[in-house]
Design an enzyme around this catalytic site. Structure first.
Site, PDB file in Angstrom:
ATOM      1  N   SER A   1       6.990 -47.014 -73.857  1.00 52.51           N
ATOM      2  CA  SER A   1       7.013 -47.233 -74.943  1.00 52.51           C
ATOM      3  C   SER A   1       5.642 -49.051 -74.821  1.00 52.51           C
ATOM      4  CB  SER A   1       8.207 -47.937 -75.737  1.00 52.51           C
ATOM      5  OG  SER A   1       9.284 -48.845 -74.799  1.00 52.51           O
TER       6      SER A   1
ATOM      7  N   ASN B   1      19.702 -52.495 -73.761  1.00 53.54           N
ATOM      8  CA  ASN B   1      20.132 -52.433 -75.517  1.00 53.54           C
ATOM      9  C   ASN B   1      20.051 -53.711 -75.501  1.00 53.54           C
ATOM     10  OD1 ASN B   1      20.152 -49.718 -74.764  1.00 53.54           O
ATOM     11  ND2 ASN B   1      22.268 -49.176 -74.572  1.00 53.54           N
TER      12      ASN B   1
ATOM     13  N   ASN C   1     -18.795 -54.272-103.573  1.00 53.08           N
ATOM     14  CA  ASN C   1     -17.874 -53.831-103.410  1.00 53.08           C
ATOM     15  C   ASN C   1     -17.140 -54.919-102.831  1.00 53.08           C
ATOM     16  OD1 ASN C   1     -19.860 -51.381-103.926  1.00 53.08           O
ATOM     17  ND2 ASN C   1     -19.882 -50.626-102.264  1.00 53.08           N
TER      18      ASN C   1
ATOM     19  N   LYS D   1     -24.845 -52.264-103.820  1.00 54.67           N
ATOM     20  CA  LYS D   1     -23.473 -52.091-103.995  1.00 54.67           C
ATOM     21  C   LYS D   1     -23.330 -53.685-103.337  1.00 54.67           C
ATOM     22  CE  LYS D   1     -21.128 -49.257-104.728  1.00 54.67           C
ATOM     23  NZ  LYS D   1     -20.501 -49.302-105.354  1.00 54.67           N
TER      24      LYS D   1
ATOM     25  N   TYR E   1      23.336 -47.703 -79.421  1.00 50.37           N
ATOM     26  CA  TYR E   1      21.933 -47.846 -79.524  1.00 50.37           C
ATOM     27  C   TYR E   1      21.544 -46.448 -79.114  1.00 50.37           C
ATOM     28  CZ  TYR E   1      17.887 -47.908 -76.943  1.00 50.37           C
ATOM     29  OH  TYR E   1      16.443 -48.062 -77.148  1.00 50.37           O
TER      30      TYR E   1
ATOM     31  N   THR F   1      -1.864 -55.568-122.433  1.00 47.82           N
ATOM     32  CA  THR F   1      -0.028 -54.548-122.117  1.00 47.82           C
ATOM     33  C   THR F   1      -0.870 -53.211-121.935  1.00 47.82           C
ATOM     34  OG1 THR F   1       0.650 -54.216-124.461  1.00 47.82           O
ATOM     35  CG2 THR F   1       1.763 -55.967-122.694  1.00 47.82           C
ATOM     36  N   HIS F   2      -0.342 -52.027-121.393  1.00 47.66           N
ATOM     37  CA  HIS F   2      -0.757 -51.453-121.132  1.00 47.66           C
ATOM     38  C   HIS F   2      -2.517 -50.954-120.652  1.00 47.66           C
ATOM     39  CE1 HIS F   2       2.996 -50.067-123.164  1.00 47.66           C
ATOM     40  NE2 HIS F   2       2.796 -51.108-123.732  1.00 47.66           N
TER      41      HIS F   2
ATOM     42  N   GLN G   1      13.776 -47.225 -80.981  1.00 48.74           N
ATOM     43  CA  GLN G   1      12.986 -47.431 -80.275  1.00 48.74           C
ATOM     44  C   GLN G   1      10.917 -46.903 -80.939  1.00 48.74           C
ATOM     45  OE1 GLN G   1      11.151 -46.592 -75.958  1.00 48.74           O
ATOM     46  NE2 GLN G   1      10.256 -45.371 -76.306  1.00 48.74           N
TER      47      GLN G   1
HETATM   48  N1  ARG Z   1      12.397 -49.287 -74.823  1.00 53.23           N
HETATM   49  C1  ARG Z   1      13.340 -49.731 -75.492  1.00 53.23           C
HETATM   50  C2  ARG Z   1      13.938 -49.384 -77.145  1.00 53.23           C
HETATM   51  O1  ARG Z   1      12.682 -50.179 -78.253  1.00 53.23           O
HETATM   52  C3  ARG Z   1      14.580 -50.310 -75.032  1.00 53.23           C
HETATM   53  C4  ARG Z   1      15.686 -49.931 -74.358  1.00 53.23           C
HETATM   54  C5  ARG Z   1      15.896 -48.838 -73.645  1.00 53.23           C
HETATM   55  N2  ARG Z   1      16.916 -48.456 -73.839  1.00 53.23           N
HETATM   56  C6  ARG Z   1      17.645 -47.087 -73.060  1.00 53.23           C
HETATM   57  N3  ARG Z   1      18.614 -47.321 -73.025  1.00 53.23           N
HETATM   58  N4  ARG Z   1      16.841 -46.371 -72.969  1.00 53.23           N
HETATM   59  O2  ARG Z   1      14.295 -48.926 -77.289  1.00 53.23           O
END
Ligand code: ARG
Length: 471
Positions: free
Chosen positions: A22, A109, A284, A282, A316, A154-155, A321
């Site tokens: 991520s 978490n 716009n 134009k 969690y 209105t409308h 994510q």
């Molecule tokens: N990138 C993860 C998220 O946004 C971080 C937490 C990951 N925790 C885990 N147990 N894999 O949630």
């Protein structure tokens, strides 16, 4: 080998690495992650878990890392999955093995839940300032064009005359409520999840309250399982953002119509218009259109946040994510929309004559005339019927209601089958009374109550809005 890979003997499939990481999006959390880590480390010191020398080394390293992030000097390694792992590794590269104590008593978490609250809180504060700026622009335009008359609809059909300022203040009301909703969400989200651990709470006697205070939180979460899995604050903020975007989008829609030459009510400045690659003629209102378009993104983000949560057992789950990209995207879209619309409004040219000319069409003072007949003794339903007939006659003769003749009024009164109407038809003053009530100015002035468009009321409302926005 991953930083969590101790029990693994096989390597992670490259597809899984690419699929689960991520870092591309959660770099947005980097500064909040560092703030959370600094507070956590100090808490570990207060709890006697880490010696003061380690705390000092870790805090100094984290502060240096903050400088690297701010100046863009840090290199994010996609192989390290997310922002948390990246920063932990970067810290170790900078200060050595002491960095390995950073994660004591913490899980990603409760860490990511903390980061997300800090990030969202900062976003709300920026949004609030941007909403105030937008309101100021609307009030500024209302002040500048305080006498301009608009045919209210209105409308989408001509309805009753209003002041343009009254119309603009309607959006100020909406945006004030949007600010209130964001402030409500901010109050509820402003508690610290640190100490919730992975789900069960930390195994260390952490000073949760002290850490929370250091991060500017008002308190701590009361249940560790809720703390790591709850994202209802994201839903609340996205609901407020989606609704605020809907408000901006309604105004943007009006700007697109009003700037069409058929209306010609407004001219969007060059700075907030764009041209066509093919048609040299134009001009716009693309920025306003994009506000409308980005509203879809905000609504989609709210839907995504709710949909992610609906199937999650405690605690969690990695699905969470997936909530970050919509949140970041929706808030960026909202901030951009607010900035753009604020500039568009501040530079908008109003054609008061075109608006006034449009107000003279559509018999929009008919209700004012009906009210006047009621004041003269006719029950409202009879008055409605009489004025309807008068409008039809005036339309046939190509006259405005303020220009009808006594004979037209007498004929219209005849359709009512009401003794009061007969009395009024016999009264020679009735024709003039009708014509006076049929002027735009009389119609406007008659809406003289709290929340009405009578010019004195609107001036007071503009002044009150200005006062509120100063303080
Ligand atoms: N990138 C993860 C998220 O946004 C971080 C937490 C990951 N925790 C885990 N147990 N894999 O949630």
């Amino acid at each position: 080998m991953q930083r969590w890979g101790g029990r693994f003997s096989g390597e992670t499939d490259p597809r899984v690495i690419a699929f689960t990481r991520s870092i591309e999006i959660d770099v947005a959390l980097a500064l909040d992650d560092i703030e959370g880590s600094i507070a956590h480390v100090r808490g570990l010191g207060r709890a006697g878990v880490l010696p003061a020398t380690d705390v000092a080394a870790l805090v100094a390293g984290l502060e240096a890392l903050r400088g690297d992030v701010e100046s863009g000097r840090i290199e994010w390694d996609p192989a390290l999955e997310d922002v948390h792992m990246n920063l932990e590794a970067a810290l170790e590269a900078r200060i050595g093995p002491v960095a390995r104590s950073l994660h004591t008593g913490r899980s990603r978490n409760d860490q990511v839940a903390t980061d997300l609250r800090l990030w969202t809180r900062r976003a709300i504060d920026r949004l609030d300032a941007a909403l105030v700026a937008m309101e100021r622009a609307l009030v500024g335009l209302a002040e500048r064009e305080i006498d301009v008359i608009l045919p209210g609809t209105t409308h989408i059909q001509p309805a009753q005359p209003v002041l343009l300022a009254h119309h603009l203040l309607a959006y100020v009301e909406m945006l004030e409520r949007d600010r209130g909703r964001l402030a409500d969400a901010r109050r509820r989200l402003n508690v610290s999840p640190l100490g919730a651990g992975a789900l069960a709470g930390s195994g260390w006697p952490l000073d949760r309250a002290g850490t929370a205070a250091e991060l500017g939180f008002e308190g701590v979460t009361a249940n560790s399982m809720d703390a790591v899995s709850d994202r209802d604050f994201v839903v609340e903020v996205l609901a407020a953002v989606a609704l605020a975007m809907v408000h901006l989008s309604r105004f943007a829609e009006e700007v697109t119509w009003w700037s069409n030459p058929r209306f010609g009510f407004v001219r969007v400045s060059d700075a907030f218009s764009t041209g066509s690659s093919m048609m040299p003629n134009k001009r716009n209102p693309d920025p306003a259109e994009l506000v409308r378009g980005k509203t879809a993104r905000a609504i989609a983000a709210l839907t995504a946040a709710l949909t992610i949560l609906k199937g999650l057992p405690l605690a969690y789950q990695r699905d969470l994510q997936e909530g970050l990209p919509p949140l970041v995207g929706a808030i960026a879209g909202f901030e951009g929309s607010l900035g753009t619309m604020t500039g568009l409004v501040a530079t908008l040219a109003i054609d008061a004559d075109r608006m006034r000319a449009a107000a003279d069409e559509g018999y929009i003072t008919a209700t004012s005339v009906a009210d006047e007949l009621v004041r003269a003794g006719l029950p409202f339903r009879s008055a409605h019927h009489v004025v309807g007939a008068l409008v039809a006659a005036a339309e046939q003769r190509g006259l405005g209601l303020h220009a009808v003749e006594d004979a037209d009024v007498v004929a219209a009164l005849g359709v009512a089958d009401d003794p009061a109407a007969a009395r009024l038809a016999a009264d020679t003053a009735t024709g003039e009374r009708v014509r006076r009530a049929a002027t735009i100015e009389a119609a406007l002035a008659s809406a003289d109550l709290i929340g009405g468009t009578a010019p004195t009321r609107v001036r007071a409302a503009v002044a009150a809005a200005r006062q509120r926005l100063v303080g």
